[in-house]
Design an enzyme around this catalytic site. Structure first.
Site, PDB file in Angstrom:
ATOM      1  N   LEU A 260       0.841  -1.209   0.000  1.00  0.00           N
ATOM      2  CA  LEU A 260       0.000   0.000   0.000  1.00  0.00           C
ATOM      3  C   LEU A 260       0.870   1.251   0.000  1.00  0.00           C
ATOM      4  O   LEU A 260       0.663   2.173   0.771  1.00  0.00           O
ATOM      5  CB  LEU A 260      -0.974  -0.015   1.181  1.00  0.00           C
ATOM      6  CG  LEU A 260      -2.271   0.756   0.918  1.00  0.00           C
ATOM      7  CD1 LEU A 260      -3.138   0.045  -0.107  1.00  0.00           C
ATOM      8  CD2 LEU A 260      -3.068   0.971   2.198  1.00  0.00           C
ATOM      9  N   GLY A 261       1.856   1.248  -0.917  1.00  0.00           N
ATOM     10  CA  GLY A 261       2.625   2.474  -1.169  1.00  0.00           C
ATOM     11  C   GLY A 261       1.806   3.382  -2.079  1.00  0.00           C
ATOM     12  O   GLY A 261       0.585   3.220  -2.190  1.00  0.00           O
TER      13      GLY A 261
ATOM     14  N   GLU B  24      12.423 -10.395 -18.517  1.00  0.00           N
ATOM     15  CA  GLU B  24      11.937  -9.459 -19.550  1.00  0.00           C
ATOM     16  C   GLU B  24      13.070  -9.101 -20.515  1.00  0.00           C
ATOM     17  O   GLU B  24      14.193  -8.921 -20.073  1.00  0.00           O
ATOM     18  CB  GLU B  24      11.414  -8.191 -18.884  1.00  0.00           C
ATOM     19  CG  GLU B  24      10.245  -8.454 -17.958  1.00  0.00           C
ATOM     20  CD  GLU B  24       9.822  -7.206 -17.180  1.00  0.00           C
ATOM     21  OE1 GLU B  24      10.276  -6.086 -17.514  1.00  0.00           O
ATOM     22  OE2 GLU B  24       9.055  -7.354 -16.221  1.00  0.00           O
TER      23      GLU B  24
ATOM     24  N   HIS C 230       5.441  -4.627 -20.000  1.00  0.00           N
ATOM     25  CA  HIS C 230       5.991  -3.696 -18.990  1.00  0.00           C
ATOM     26  C   HIS C 230       5.800  -2.247 -19.473  1.00  0.00           C
ATOM     27  O   HIS C 230       6.773  -1.536 -19.732  1.00  0.00           O
ATOM     28  CB  HIS C 230       7.468  -3.985 -18.711  1.00  0.00           C
ATOM     29  CG  HIS C 230       7.953  -3.358 -17.430  1.00  0.00           C
ATOM     30  ND1 HIS C 230       8.942  -3.896 -16.655  1.00  0.00           N
ATOM     31  CD2 HIS C 230       7.568  -2.225 -16.789  1.00  0.00           C
ATOM     32  CE1 HIS C 230       9.166  -3.121 -15.610  1.00  0.00           C
ATOM     33  NE2 HIS C 230       8.329  -2.087 -15.668  1.00  0.00           N
TER      34      HIS C 230
ATOM     35  N   ARG D 143       6.679  -6.089 -10.005  1.00  0.00           N
ATOM     36  CA  ARG D 143       7.881  -6.701 -10.555  1.00  0.00           C
ATOM     37  C   ARG D 143       7.639  -8.199 -10.678  1.00  0.00           C
ATOM     38  O   ARG D 143       7.006  -8.799  -9.807  1.00  0.00           O
ATOM     39  CB  ARG D 143       9.085  -6.484  -9.617  1.00  0.00           C
ATOM     40  CG  ARG D 143       9.658  -5.073  -9.650  1.00  0.00           C
ATOM     41  CD  ARG D 143      10.371  -4.763 -10.964  1.00  0.00           C
ATOM     42  NE  ARG D 143      10.988  -3.459 -10.978  1.00  0.00           N
ATOM     43  CZ  ARG D 143      10.442  -2.355 -11.483  1.00  0.00           C
ATOM     44  NH1 ARG D 143       9.249  -2.395 -12.030  1.00  0.00           N
ATOM     45  NH2 ARG D 143      11.095  -1.205 -11.458  1.00  0.00           N
TER      46      ARG D 143
ATOM     47  N   ARG E 144       3.722  -3.577   5.251  1.00  0.00           N
ATOM     48  CA  ARG E 144       4.608  -3.800   6.396  1.00  0.00           C
ATOM     49  C   ARG E 144       3.899  -3.461   7.705  1.00  0.00           C
ATOM     50  O   ARG E 144       4.106  -4.081   8.728  1.00  0.00           O
ATOM     51  CB  ARG E 144       5.866  -2.954   6.266  1.00  0.00           C
ATOM     52  CG  ARG E 144       7.036  -3.746   5.693  1.00  0.00           C
ATOM     53  CD  ARG E 144       8.281  -2.915   5.743  1.00  0.00           C
ATOM     54  NE  ARG E 144       8.129  -1.756   4.864  1.00  0.00           N
ATOM     55  CZ  ARG E 144       8.925  -1.486   3.831  1.00  0.00           C
ATOM     56  NH1 ARG E 144       9.921  -2.277   3.558  1.00  0.00           N
ATOM     57  NH2 ARG E 144       8.735  -0.428   3.093  1.00  0.00           N
TER      58      ARG E 144
ATOM     59  N   ASP F 279       1.974  -7.334 -16.317  1.00  0.00           N
ATOM     60  CA  ASP F 279       2.770  -6.326 -17.044  1.00  0.00           C
ATOM     61  C   ASP F 279       4.259  -6.590 -16.834  1.00  0.00           C
ATOM     62  O   ASP F 279       5.095  -5.994 -17.502  1.00  0.00           O
ATOM     63  CB  ASP F 279       2.404  -4.923 -16.530  1.00  0.00           C
ATOM     64  CG  ASP F 279       3.027  -3.806 -17.372  1.00  0.00           C
ATOM     65  OD1 ASP F 279       3.013  -3.926 -18.617  1.00  0.00           O
ATOM     66  OD2 ASP F 279       3.525  -2.823 -16.785  1.00  0.00           O
TER      67      ASP F 279
HETATM   68  C1  8YV Z   1      10.438   1.734 -16.010  1.00  0.00           C
HETATM   69  C2  8YV Z   1       9.299   1.025 -14.008  1.00  0.00           C
HETATM   70  O1  8YV Z   1      11.249   2.540 -15.291  1.00  0.00           O
HETATM   71  O2  8YV Z   1       9.254   3.047 -12.809  1.00  0.00           O
HETATM   72  C3  8YV Z   1       9.491   1.858 -12.794  1.00  0.00           C
HETATM   73  O3  8YV Z   1       9.888   1.272 -11.763  1.00  0.00           O
HETATM   74  O4  8YV Z   1       9.327  -0.157 -13.963  1.00  0.00           O
HETATM   75  C4  8YV Z   1       9.093   1.678 -15.338  1.00  0.00           C
HETATM   76  O5  8YV Z   1       8.475   2.903 -15.254  1.00  0.00           O
HETATM   77  C5  8YV Z   1      10.372   2.182 -17.417  1.00  0.00           C
HETATM   78  O6  8YV Z   1       9.886   1.123 -18.131  1.00  0.00           O
HETATM   79  C6  8YV Z   1      11.718   2.584 -17.975  1.00  0.00           C
HETATM   80  O7  8YV Z   1      12.614   1.544 -17.914  1.00  0.00           O
END
Ligand code: 8YV
Length: 314
Positions: free
Chosen positions: A153-154, A262, A280, A233, A176, A257
């Site tokens: 919940l950031g 990747e 992504h 992620r 957390r 996403d």
């Molecule tokens: C990437 C992202 O930075 O902000 C993040 O953490 O995963 C994305 O916004 C963007 O794809 C550039 O690499």
């Protein structure tokens, strides 16, 4: 007057590369990924990185630049940057929070809707003429009124939960610590969260602390009627467990996403009809990417002017 030297990673759009080149002597990170391929003088001159992408940035690269003082990341997540090593070596790290929150949350909702109503498949049904030849599209599933489990919940998790509130969902979240969010239910245990949730929205930061937290047990607890959206992620999910659950119907579907490897994602994903796959691209709008670039440059500018960094990480 000579301009400060910086090292640029990956490629930038003109709206970023032009102002960057106006202010700095910009060197490109070598395609070989070996920083030693840059001349020694250039490596000595470089004081800051305009970092971009998701490749690992650790001691092996930082050590090649003895005068490095700043890693300005283009992105909010900095899980691939060895921040502990940077801190120990007097290297500041910055990121680009806030400016991308709305777009990331918007796409998470879009992914959930697209998955639950099979918007992509239904569009193909019309295009292919199946509607006329075969009739109505198979019935899909409701979002409104369901129980949602938000993981993290950031800023982004909060924005996702706020949007889902207007779908009359019951919001539960894992974080957390408990937050001051009246009406939302805190769950300190992810298996508990998955057990109550119909829909799981993963919005937690990457890194060692969250690696694999969406485990086989969590996925099993989400159950055969559960769906998951991951815009955080790939590393947060046990991908093998997720693939198995999708292949065997142990969860109903997933909208993703982000992935482990990747952009060379596991080919098993593409064979599944119960997944929605995105490249992504949660922050991938012109508006947001321009704001991310601006914020990255503001951090570079502050560093070279010896002013406080705008969005420091360490
Ligand atoms: C990437 C992202 O930075 O902000 C993040 O953490 O995963 C994305 O916004 C963007 O794809 C550039 O690499």
């Amino acid at each position: 007057m000579s301009k400060p030297h910086i090292l640029s990673f990956e490629s930038y759009d003109d709206w970023d590369s032009v102002p960057m080149a106006e202010a700095y002597d910009v060197h490109q990170f070598p395609a070989s990924s070996n920083p030693m391929d840059l001349p020694e003088k250039v490596r000595n001159d470089i004081k800051a990185f305009a970092f971009k992408g998701h490749a690992h940035l650790g001691a092996d690269i930082m050590d090649a630049f003895p005068n490095l003082g700043l890693v300005a990341n283009y992105g909010v997540g900095f899980d691939t940057i060895d921040v502990a090593y940077a801190s120990a070596n007097g290297i500041a790290v910055t990121n680009t929070p806030d400016v991308l929150t709305d777009d990331v949350a918007d796409l998470a909702i879009g992914m959930l809707l697209a998955l639950s109503r099979d918007i992509v498949g239904a569009s193909d049904w019309v295009r292919s003429g199946n509607w006329a030849s075969s009739g109505a599209y198979p019935l899909q599933r409701t979002i409104s009124g369901k129980t949602v489990g938000v993981v993290g919940l950031g800023r982004i998790g909060h924005a996702i939960a706020t949007r889902l509130q207007s779908f009359n969902t019951d919001i539960h979240y894992f974080a957390r610590s408990e937050k001051d969010t009246p009406g939302w239910t805190y769950q300190s245990d992810l298996v508990e969260l998955a057990t109550v949730a119909d829909i799981m929205m993963v919005a937690v930061s990457g890194g060692p602390e969250t690696a694999g937290i969406i485990s086989a047990e969590v996925i099993q607890a989400l159950g055969p009627d559960g769906v998951m959206v991951n815009s955080a992620r790939g590393s947060t999910v046990d991908e093998e467990a997720l693939l198995q659950a999708l292949e065997t119907g142990n969860i109903r579907g997933a909208a993703l996403d982000v992935y482990d490897n990747e952009p060379n994602i596991d080919p098993r994903f593409a064979k599944l009809s119960n997944v929605l796959l995105q490249p992504h691209q949660s922050s991938g709008t012109i508006e947001t990417r321009q704001r991310m670039g601006e914020l990255q440059r503001q951090n570079l500018q502050a560093f070279f002017a010896n002013k406080p960094l705008v969005t420091p990480v360490n």
